[in-house]
Design an enzyme around this catalytic site. Structure first.
Site, mmCIF file in Angstrom:
data_model
loop_
_atom_site.group_PDB
_atom_site.id
_atom_site.type_symbol
_atom_site.label_atom_id
_atom_site.label_comp_id
_atom_site.label_asym_id
_atom_site.label_seq_id
_atom_site.Cartn_x
_atom_site.Cartn_y
_atom_site.Cartn_z
ATOM 1 N N ARG A 40 0.825 -1.217 0.000
ATOM 2 C CA ARG A 40 0.000 0.000 0.000
ATOM 3 C C ARG A 40 0.853 1.259 0.000
ATOM 4 N NH1 ARG A 40 -5.013 -1.999 3.792
ATOM 5 N NH2 ARG A 40 -6.352 -2.509 2.027
ATOM 6 N N LYS A 191 -19.031 -15.756 2.399
ATOM 7 C CA LYS A 191 -20.467 -15.523 2.621
ATOM 8 C C LYS A 191 -21.185 -14.937 1.419
ATOM 9 C CE LYS A 191 -20.122 -14.369 7.532
ATOM 10 N NZ LYS A 191 -20.245 -13.193 8.413
ATOM 11 N N GLY A 344 -9.510 -8.482 -0.281
ATOM 12 C CA GLY A 344 -8.336 -8.698 0.561
ATOM 13 C C GLY A 344 -7.744 -10.090 0.402
ATOM 14 N N GLY A 367 -13.326 -3.357 0.680
ATOM 15 C CA GLY A 367 -14.714 -2.905 0.760
ATOM 16 C C GLY A 367 -15.045 -1.858 -0.293
HETATM 17 P P1 ADP Z 1 -12.065 -11.647 -0.096
HETATM 18 O O1 ADP Z 1 -11.306 -11.068 1.084
HETATM 19 O O2 ADP Z 1 -11.154 -11.925 -1.262
HETATM 20 O O3 ADP Z 1 -13.252 -10.800 -0.462
HETATM 21 P P2 ADP Z 1 -13.602 -13.453 1.603
HETATM 22 O O4 ADP Z 1 -13.146 -12.696 2.812
HETATM 23 O O5 ADP Z 1 -15.006 -13.350 1.207
HETATM 24 O O6 ADP Z 1 -12.630 -13.092 0.342
HETATM 25 O O7 ADP Z 1 -13.329 -15.006 1.818
HETATM 26 C C1 ADP Z 1 -12.082 -15.532 2.161
HETATM 27 C C2 ADP Z 1 -12.195 -16.590 3.224
HETATM 28 O O8 ADP Z 1 -13.124 -17.591 2.853
HETATM 29 C C3 ADP Z 1 -10.871 -17.284 3.439
HETATM 30 O O9 ADP Z 1 -10.475 -17.084 4.774
HETATM 31 C C4 ADP Z 1 -11.165 -18.755 3.167
HETATM 32 O O10 ADP Z 1 -10.551 -19.642 4.077
HETATM 33 C C5 ADP Z 1 -12.665 -18.829 3.335
HETATM 34 N N1 ADP Z 1 -13.225 -19.947 2.579
HETATM 35 C C6 ADP Z 1 -13.315 -20.052 1.243
HETATM 36 N N2 ADP Z 1 -13.883 -21.223 0.896
HETATM 37 C C7 ADP Z 1 -14.155 -21.887 2.032
HETATM 38 C C8 ADP Z 1 -14.764 -23.137 2.331
HETATM 39 N N3 ADP Z 1 -15.171 -23.954 1.356
HETATM 40 N N4 ADP Z 1 -14.912 -23.459 3.628
HETATM 41 C C9 ADP Z 1 -14.481 -22.627 4.592
HETATM 42 N N5 ADP Z 1 -13.909 -21.448 4.379
HETATM 43 C C10 ADP Z 1 -13.737 -21.059 3.118
HETATM 44 MG MG MG Z 2 -11.696 -11.231 3.200
#
Ligand code: ADP
Ligand code: MG
Length: 386
Positions: A40, A191, A344, A367
């Site tokens: 960053r 989620k 992230g 975000g």
């Molecule tokens: P980003 O930060 O890229 O937006 P998220 O925060 O939504 O991504 O999701 C990342 C998290 O989701 C990671 O910590 C990963 O371990 C978890 N994750 C992804 N797939 C699974 C799964 N099938 N079961 C449990 N956790 C998962």
């Molecule tokens: Mg995340």
């Protein structure tokens, strides 16, 4: 949106809001925490250098973590030191707003040490404005928050976007407004409720949406499959159901994995098995997409004119469940189309595989990039005329 070209900065004091919210080493190992990833800080260098070339005197402002009580471990001291190394120049850190040294390159302490910062307190914004003649915002990662250093002060001084914020906004809006077809969106992560706004935005624009991560399970539940002990967000099920119906109505291909990698529990040393299909048996959890799905997703990505990727395909932090995310990361890195990655954990995955310089745009805003894709107005962008 106003840009640096719109500002007269020569000989002027410019208040530059940057995103220096870097990860730090854990407390306790040494008296001063150190920076574990300076991406960053490096991302703000083009704006800092351009302003210095044009004869501006800079007052940098940033936040670090969520301080409650001016705790010294959230001081910007290590950040000022690292920036000084990168610029090969002295960066003076102002101890307080009432004691700002008069130099070419000065940094304020963590703006969140000020109680009014996150409330966009008008008196705090006035105190910031009194310290400078011009305002530049390069903190894209904070642009979705109306705070005193992102919005309040911008209303009081001539203001414009820095180069990083400008590129972020132009690239992400470009995906929404004029993507080269076919647009393929890959949406994964934990989620559905975190990402439903992004999925809805792509249902109207993308030819194909590929779903991965734990987010699959509310979709599978909506389709009547068993999910075993997979991480499955209950609240996400109606959203998943609505998204499947909307995809059908709009003619968007909303695709789910066809095979999975299962584990007994969320751990690197757990028992694993491959499942050809998606009905997860009791006592097992789905932790990655399977190899057939990974191959099929990679082909879709290879044929895309534009690719947007947010969210890992599985629990990529655990080696036995990283293959799906790695396959998607490699496909995105090799894709001929325009590639944009936001989020992230997706960014961390790309960096862990050494592919972060192989995409056209890696967003620095988690975000903020998702909110922009959802079509929301970001207060920190709006105040700059965007
Ligand atoms: P980003 O930060 O890229 O937006 P998220 O925060 O939504 O991504 O999701 C990342 C998290 O989701 C990671 O910590 C990963 O371990 C978890 N994750 C992804 N797939 C699974 C799964 N099938 N079961 C449990 N956790 C998962
Ligand atoms: Mg995340």
């Amino acid at each position: 949106m106003r840009t640096l070209e719109d500002l007269d900065v020569e000989g002027k004091r410019v208040f530059v809001r940057v995103d220096f919210n870097v990860p730090l080493s854990q407390k306790g190992q040494s008296p001063m925490r150190h920076i574990t990833d300076d991406t960053r800080i490096r991302a703000a260098l083009p704006t800092i250098e351009r302003l210095r070339e044009r004869g501006a005197r800079l007052l940098l402002a940033a936040h670090l973590g969520r301080p409650k009580n001016r705790e010294p471990e959230l001081s910007l001291k290590p950040v000022a030191a690292r920036l000084g190394e990168l610029l090969d120049a002295e960066v003076a850190l102002a101890p307080s707003l009432d004691d700002v040294p008069d130099g070419e390159l000065v940094m304020l302490e963590n703006v969140r040490y000020e109680p009014g910062e996150t409330k966009n307190d008008p008196d705090l914004a006035k105190r910031y404005a009194a310290l400078a003649e011009v305002y530049v915002d390069d903190a894209f990662g904070a642009a979705h928050r109306a705070h005193a250093s992102t919005v309040g002060v911008a209303e009081l001084l001539p203001s414009a976007a820095g180069l990083l914020l400008q590129r972020e906004v132009e690239t992400l809006k470009g995906i929404l407004e004029a993507p080269k077809a076919p647009l393929v969106a890959i949406v994964g992560g934990a989620k559905v409720t975190d990402k439903i706004g992004v999925i809805e935005a792509f249902l109207d624009r993308a030819q194909t949406i590929l779903i991965g991560g734990a987010m699959c399970f509310p979709f599978f539940r909506a389709q009547g499959h068993g999910v075993g002990s997979s991480l499955c967000e209950e609240e996400g099920i109606p959203h998943a159901e609505a998204a499947l119906a909307a995809a059908e109505a709009k003619g968007c291909r909303l695709l789910l994995p066809e095979d999975l990698v299962l584990g007994r529990e969320f751990a690197a040393d757990t028992e694993t098995q491959q499942l050809d299909g998606v009905d997860v048996p009791d006592g097992w959890m789905g932790l990655d997409i399977g190899p057939r799905s990974a191959e099929f997703y990679a082909q879709e990505i290879a044929g895309a004119g534009t690719v947007f990727w947010n969210g890992p395909m599985g629990a990529f932090e655990l080696a036995p469940f990283a293959a799906g995310t790695r396959a998607v990361a490699e496909a995105v890195a090799q894709a001929a189309g325009t590639t944009v990655v936001g989020g992230g954990d997706s960014a961390a995955a790309l960096a862990a595989f050494g592919l972060d310089d192989k995409v056209d745009h890696l967003s620095t805003g988690g975000g903020a990039s998702l909110e922009l894709i959802e079509g929301k107005t970001l207060p920190g962008v709006e105040v700059l005329g965007g």
